[in-house]
Design a protein around this motif. Structure first.
Motif, PDB file in Angstrom:
ATOM      1  N   ARG A 225       0.846  -1.192   0.000  1.00 44.54           N
ATOM      2  CA  ARG A 225       0.000   0.000   0.000  1.00 44.54           C
ATOM      3  C   ARG A 225       0.882   1.243   0.000  1.00 44.54           C
ATOM      4  NH1 ARG A 225      -2.631  -3.220  -1.569  1.00 44.54           N
ATOM      5  NH2 ARG A 225      -4.592  -4.107  -0.794  1.00 44.54           N
ATOM      6  N   MET A 226       0.602   2.148  -0.916  1.00 41.20           N
ATOM      7  CA  MET A 226       1.370   3.381  -1.031  1.00 41.20           C
ATOM      8  C   MET A 226       0.914   4.399   0.014  1.00 41.20           C
ATOM      9  SD  MET A 226       3.485   3.078  -3.663  1.00 41.20           S
ATOM     10  CE  MET A 226       3.847   4.716  -4.307  1.00 41.20           C
ATOM     11  N   HIS A 227       1.826   5.267   0.455  1.00 42.55           N
ATOM     12  CA  HIS A 227       1.464   6.391   1.297  1.00 42.55           C
ATOM     13  C   HIS A 227       0.806   7.465   0.436  1.00 42.55           C
ATOM     14  CE1 HIS A 227       3.914   5.853   5.200  1.00 42.55           C
ATOM     15  NE2 HIS A 227       3.722   4.679   4.635  1.00 42.55           N
ATOM     16  N   GLU A 228      -0.113   8.210   1.051  1.00 37.94           N
ATOM     17  CA  GLU A 228      -0.756   9.301   0.333  1.00 37.94           C
ATOM     18  C   GLU A 228       0.185  10.504   0.207  1.00 37.94           C
ATOM     19  OE1 GLU A 228      -4.308  10.272   2.419  1.00 37.94           O
ATOM     20  OE2 GLU A 228      -5.478   8.673   1.455  1.00 37.94           O
ATOM     21  N   GLU A 229       0.099  11.178  -0.947  1.00 39.04           N
ATOM     22  CA  GLU A 229       0.860  12.399  -1.191  1.00 39.04           C
ATOM     23  C   GLU A 229      -0.086  13.433  -1.793  1.00 39.04           C
ATOM     24  OE1 GLU A 229       5.289  10.700  -2.264  1.00 39.04           O
ATOM     25  OE2 GLU A 229       3.651  10.270  -3.662  1.00 39.04           O
ATOM     26  N   ASP A 280      -2.551   8.022  -3.895  1.00 41.36           N
ATOM     27  CA  ASP A 280      -1.958   6.811  -3.333  1.00 41.36           C
ATOM     28  C   ASP A 280      -1.861   5.708  -4.386  1.00 41.36           C
ATOM     29  OD1 ASP A 280      -4.594   6.145  -3.651  1.00 41.36           O
ATOM     30  OD2 ASP A 280      -4.920   5.433  -1.594  1.00 41.36           O
TER      31      ASP A 280
END
Length: 343
Positions: A225-229, A280
């Motif tokens: 899971r990617m971190h939000e930016e 994300d």
């Protein structure tokens, strides 16, 4: 797909520790997706690969000096790394801290003559929620006392030179804790040459977060899971991209950050939508690109989400073959390294 599918041997001496004397001094590898052909030249050759009517989308985020050195009010050194501002909470940030004994909720931190902070929540381990109090504008204070957050693979302290060179020449909107490194090669002169050739250059903003350096910890990459930016796509950029696509003109994404933003903000009809939000998107092989036709990017870490994105765009085998060639040719890797154009 397994994490090991994105591994390759990288000699440590190829990891660039310093910027070159000139931004345009880096080498350029060009990968043709249709043929698999590789060519090698200098970055200044980049202009030759564009034609009139192409659209180049750049990430205009500005890296903030996000490393803050100080001490706890009770004593003991502490280092704070700003990660992301919490929406709706005045100067409260998600942070990483480094100290002999981690600061607890309620701990007051002294980070400069006019900047203090208090740990207000534990956050999700290993993060803390920290509220800052400053005399005057917070980001201006950070610019004066903060240190540049160089990536962990650059094994030296930051210097005054990094304040200029770990920043693109078109950086405008402060908020990133890592540079969109494909943009570090460009100079005003190169940008002007592109414009004179008829290339349109349009910005978007993606504030690159610390997640770009976090390792993938699952064997099945689909579970990552990617971190939000935070991102913003201006209306003028969305209009330019949509007009170009309708006319069959090419969209060049400058870096993986611009690529992810363009692909995240496109709707089901293939039109880029203006606006802001939190991206994300995790791109890995099997993903169908809807906006980007060509990409300029640096050479990335083994087993990284960035390498997976590039592999999705150009094909895993072709990318790994290109990386093996880059290693054999002594290319410089990562943030201050050389770059690759994928057509």
């Amino acid at each position: 797909m397994h994490l090991s599918d994105f591994d390759f041997d990288l000699p440590e001496e190829l990891i660039a520790q310093e910027p070159l004397a000139e931004r345009t001094g880096s080498r350029l590898m060009v990968l043709d997706r249709a043929t698999g052909n590789l060519t090698i030249g200098g970055f200044s050759d980049i202009v030759d690969h564009f034609r009139s009517g192409d659209v180049l989308v750049v990430n205009d985020t500005r890296v903030i000096p996000a490393r803050l050195l100080g001490c706890k009010e009770s004593g003991g050194k502490v280092e704070v790394l700003l990660v992301r501002r919490l929406a709706g909470k005045e100067e409260t940030w998600i942070c990483l801290t480094k100290a002999s004994k981690g600061p607890r909720v309620g701990t007051r931190l002294l980070l400069g003559e006019s900047l203090t902070a208090t740990v207000v929540e534990g956050g999700e381990d290993p993060y803390k929620h920290i509220q800052f109090a400053s005399e005057g504008d917070f980001l201006q204070q950070i610019e004066q006392i903060g240190r540049m957050p160089l990536p962990p693979y650059i094994r030296r302290d930051d210097s005054q030179l990094d304040k200029e060179r770990y920043q693109t020449v078109f950086a405008q909107n402060a908020g990133a804790v890592a540079a969109p490194t494909a943009g570090l090669h460009f100079t005003p002169e190169i940008l002007e040459q592109l414009r004179n050739k008829g290339v349109e250059i349009h910005p978007l903003t993606l504030h690159v977060g610390i997640g770009t350096f976090l390792p993938v910890r699952v064997d099945n990459i689909r579970e990552h899971r990617m971190h939000e930016e935070h991102f913003t796509v201006p209306a003028t950029t969305a209009e330019a991209v949509n007009l170009a696509r309708a006319a069959g003109r090419r969209i060049f994404a400058l870096g993986t950050t611009s690529t992810r933003t363009l692909e995240y903000a496109v709707d089901d009809q293939g039109r880029l939508q203006a606006g802001s939000g939190a991206c994300d998107l995790f791109i890995y092989p099997g993903y169908r690109f809807r906006t980007v036709d060509a990409m300029l990017t640096n050479f990335h870490l083994p087993r990284s989400t960035l390498l997976m994105l590039v592999s999705a765009f150009a094909g895993r085998e072709a990318v790994l073959a290109a990386y093996r060639r880059a290693v054999a040719e002594g290319f410089r890797f990562f943030s201050y390294g050389d770059c690759m154009l994928i057509l």
